[in-house]
Each structure stands twice: as C-alpha cells, then as structure tokens.
Design a protein around this motif. Structure first.
Motif, PDB file in Angstrom:
ATOM      1  N   UNK A  32       5.682   7.205   1.320  1.00  0.00           N
ATOM      2  CA  UNK A  32       6.366   8.059   0.343  1.00  0.00           C
ATOM      3  C   UNK A  32       7.049   7.188  -0.709  1.00  0.00           C
ATOM      4  N   UNK A  33       7.496   7.829  -1.771  1.00  0.00           N
ATOM      5  CA  UNK A  33       8.059   7.118  -2.922  1.00  0.00           C
ATOM      6  C   UNK A  33       9.334   6.350  -2.558  1.00  0.00           C
ATOM      7  N   UNK A  34      10.248   6.972  -1.829  1.00  0.00           N
ATOM      8  CA  UNK A  34      11.508   6.305  -1.502  1.00  0.00           C
ATOM      9  C   UNK A  34      11.288   5.038  -0.693  1.00  0.00           C
ATOM     10  N   UNK A  35      10.424   5.120   0.314  1.00  0.00           N
ATOM     11  CA  UNK A  35      10.145   3.942   1.141  1.00  0.00           C
ATOM     12  C   UNK A  35       9.446   2.865   0.308  1.00  0.00           C
ATOM     13  N   UNK A  36       8.542   3.278  -0.582  1.00  0.00           N
ATOM     14  CA  UNK A  36       7.833   2.323  -1.440  1.00  0.00           C
ATOM     15  C   UNK A  36       8.810   1.558  -2.325  1.00  0.00           C
ATOM     16  N   UNK A  48       0.874  -1.174   0.000  1.00  0.00           N
ATOM     17  CA  UNK A  48       0.000   0.000   0.000  1.00  0.00           C
ATOM     18  C   UNK A  48       0.909   1.222   0.000  1.00  0.00           C
ATOM     19  N   UNK A  49       0.757   2.082  -1.010  1.00  0.00           N
ATOM     20  CA  UNK A  49       1.541   3.320  -1.090  1.00  0.00           C
ATOM     21  C   UNK A  49       0.568   4.486  -1.027  1.00  0.00           C
ATOM     22  N   UNK A  50       0.557   5.143   0.128  1.00  0.00           N
ATOM     23  CA  UNK A  50      -0.386   6.246   0.341  1.00  0.00           C
ATOM     24  C   UNK A  50       0.118   7.083   1.496  1.00  0.00           C
ATOM     25  N   UNK A  51       0.004   8.402   1.397  1.00  0.00           N
ATOM     26  CA  UNK A  51       0.488   9.263   2.478  1.00  0.00           C
ATOM     27  C   UNK A  51      -0.570   9.514   3.555  1.00  0.00           C
ATOM     28  N   UNK A  52      -1.764   8.980   3.395  1.00  0.00           N
ATOM     29  CA  UNK A  52      -2.817   9.093   4.399  1.00  0.00           C
ATOM     30  C   UNK A  52      -2.676   7.917   5.369  1.00  0.00           C
ATOM     31  N   UNK A  56       1.213  -7.437  -5.799  1.00  0.00           N
ATOM     32  CA  UNK A  56       0.139  -6.482  -6.013  1.00  0.00           C
ATOM     33  C   UNK A  56       0.384  -5.228  -5.183  1.00  0.00           C
ATOM     34  N   UNK A  57      -0.189  -4.111  -5.655  1.00  0.00           N
ATOM     35  CA  UNK A  57       0.017  -2.846  -4.951  1.00  0.00           C
ATOM     36  C   UNK A  57      -1.141  -1.901  -5.199  1.00  0.00           C
ATOM     37  N   UNK A  58      -1.364  -1.035  -4.212  1.00  0.00           N
ATOM     38  CA  UNK A  58      -2.253   0.105  -4.400  1.00  0.00           C
ATOM     39  C   UNK A  58      -1.359   1.338  -4.346  1.00  0.00           C
ATOM     40  N   UNK A  59      -1.618   2.281  -5.210  1.00  0.00           N
ATOM     41  CA  UNK A  59      -0.764   3.460  -5.317  1.00  0.00           C
ATOM     42  C   UNK A  59      -1.627   4.712  -5.359  1.00  0.00           C
ATOM     43  N   UNK A  60      -1.436   5.586  -4.381  1.00  0.00           N
ATOM     44  CA  UNK A  60      -2.164   6.855  -4.353  1.00  0.00           C
ATOM     45  C   UNK A  60      -1.625   7.746  -5.471  1.00  0.00           C
ATOM     46  N   UNK A  61      -2.511   8.378  -6.198  1.00  0.00           N
ATOM     47  CA  UNK A  61      -2.115   9.246  -7.300  1.00  0.00           C
ATOM     48  C   UNK A  61      -1.373  10.484  -6.806  1.00  0.00           C
ATOM     49  N   UNK A  92       5.335  13.765  -4.181  1.00  0.00           N
ATOM     50  CA  UNK A  92       5.526  13.247  -5.535  1.00  0.00           C
ATOM     51  C   UNK A  92       4.187  12.809  -6.113  1.00  0.00           C
ATOM     52  N   UNK A  93       4.239  12.352  -7.324  1.00  0.00           N
ATOM     53  CA  UNK A  93       3.046  11.888  -8.021  1.00  0.00           C
ATOM     54  C   UNK A  93       3.101  10.373  -8.160  1.00  0.00           C
ATOM     55  N   UNK A  94       1.971   9.741  -7.946  1.00  0.00           N
ATOM     56  CA  UNK A  94       1.887   8.305  -8.161  1.00  0.00           C
ATOM     57  C   UNK A  94       2.186   7.934  -9.608  1.00  0.00           C
ATOM     58  N   UNK A  95       1.865   8.833 -10.541  1.00  0.00           N
ATOM     59  CA  UNK A  95       2.153   8.556 -11.950  1.00  0.00           C
ATOM     60  C   UNK A  95       3.658   8.513 -12.209  1.00  0.00           C
TER      61      UNK A  95
END
Length: 179
Positions: A37-41, A10-14, A52-57, A62-65
């Motif tokens: 955050x991106x680095x930890x992900x 799960x990649x999300x800052x919330x 599998x992963x969920x990625x916050x946009x 940074x941007x999920x894209x």
C-alpha cells in the motif's frame, strides 16, 4: 550496506506477484523491499532510499499515479517503472509526465522489468501498429482518460461520461480490450 541502485522497492497489492518478483530479483542480486500500500511504500522509501522501484498503477486503496510524485519527492533519483494490468495511453502518458522511466503491461517478468528500468532513451524503431485500435479499445482509452481527469473518482467519472456508476464499475472490472 548495498548501494541504492541495487535496492529495489516493489509496490503492488498483489501479494503473489510480489512474492514471485521479489524472489526473481533477489536471485539477480537485488536487495528487495515490498510494500502492498501507499503508506508502507512511502515509509520504506524514507527509511531505505531505493534507487529503483516498480509501482502498480492500480493499488487497492489508491492510484499509483498519485503515489508516484510522493515517492519521487522522497527519493528524487529513484528510477520507477509503472506496471499495470489496465494499460491505456492516457495513464502511460501521465506516468511518464509524473516521472516514471517506463510503463509496462502485466504480466511482466523480472527480465522485462530490468530491461525497462535500464532503458535511457526511447526506441525510434518501436513497432507501429498496422491497424487503428478497435472501437472498444478507443472507448476503454477514453474511460481511462476521463477517470484520470477525475482523480480516480468513479462517481464523478460516470457523471462526466453520462453513464450510471455501476455500469462504469462493471466496465472498469473487465480487462482492457485488445487493440
């Protein structure tokens, strides 16, 4: 050790959303990893190779894209669903082009996410709206498209749209306009 398909990142800052989703997916038998955050992900992806992963946009810095191709470079077979509270056609199209298997609007619960991850093909019976989107929704979509074209740079996007940067920032802080 569990197989990659039961390892979910799960990649999300919330943090609260991550906590709730993590608990729900753990109860369903997944080994859940969480990054805010991106680095930890990327570090977790290298170390654990999730299937599998969920990625916050919209991550805080940074941007999920932007993160999506980097994540798929590390774990090419990872099935990624992009989640966002700021949905637009432009970002949905880009997410799929960049390798996401699906794109969901928040709030999305664990069952919706698992269904999205499991879908292999499009749905030709998907509901088509009866009415065209409102002018406010079209404006929101256009802003998102221009923002994407400028790699999330607010100042460059504001110049391209011919508006003041603060005005654009206020518009971006609002929830997307309903269709």
């Amino acid at each position: 050790m569990q197989d990659a398909d039961s390892r979910l990142l799960i990649i999300d800052d919330d943090e609260m959303f991550c906590h709730v989703l993590s608990r729900a997916l753990t109860r369903r038998g997944f080994e859940v990893l969480v990054a805010h955050d991106a680095d930890h992900a990327l570090s977790l992806a290298r170390q654990h190779q999730p299937g599998i992963a969920t990625l916050d946009l919209k991550l805080e810095h940074s941007s999920g894209l932007k993160l999506l191709p980097e994540l798929l470079d590390i774990v090419p077979d990872c099935r990624v669903v992009v989640l966002t509270g700021y949905s637009s056609i432009a970002t949905a199209v880009e997410a799929i082009k960049l390798g996401a298997v699906n794109y969901l609007c928040k709030p999305a619960d664990a069952d919706e996410i698992l269904t999205a991850l499991g879908r292999e093909a499009g749905d030709p019976d998907a509901e088509v709206a009866d009415n065209p989107p409102s002018i406010n929704r079209v404006a929101w979509e256009h802003i998102q498209k221009v923002l994407q074209e400028h790699d999330g740079n607010i100042s460059a996007t504001a110049r391209a749209l011919g508006m003041h940067r603060r005005t654009l920032q206020r518009k971006l802080q609002k929830r997307p306009v309903r269709r």
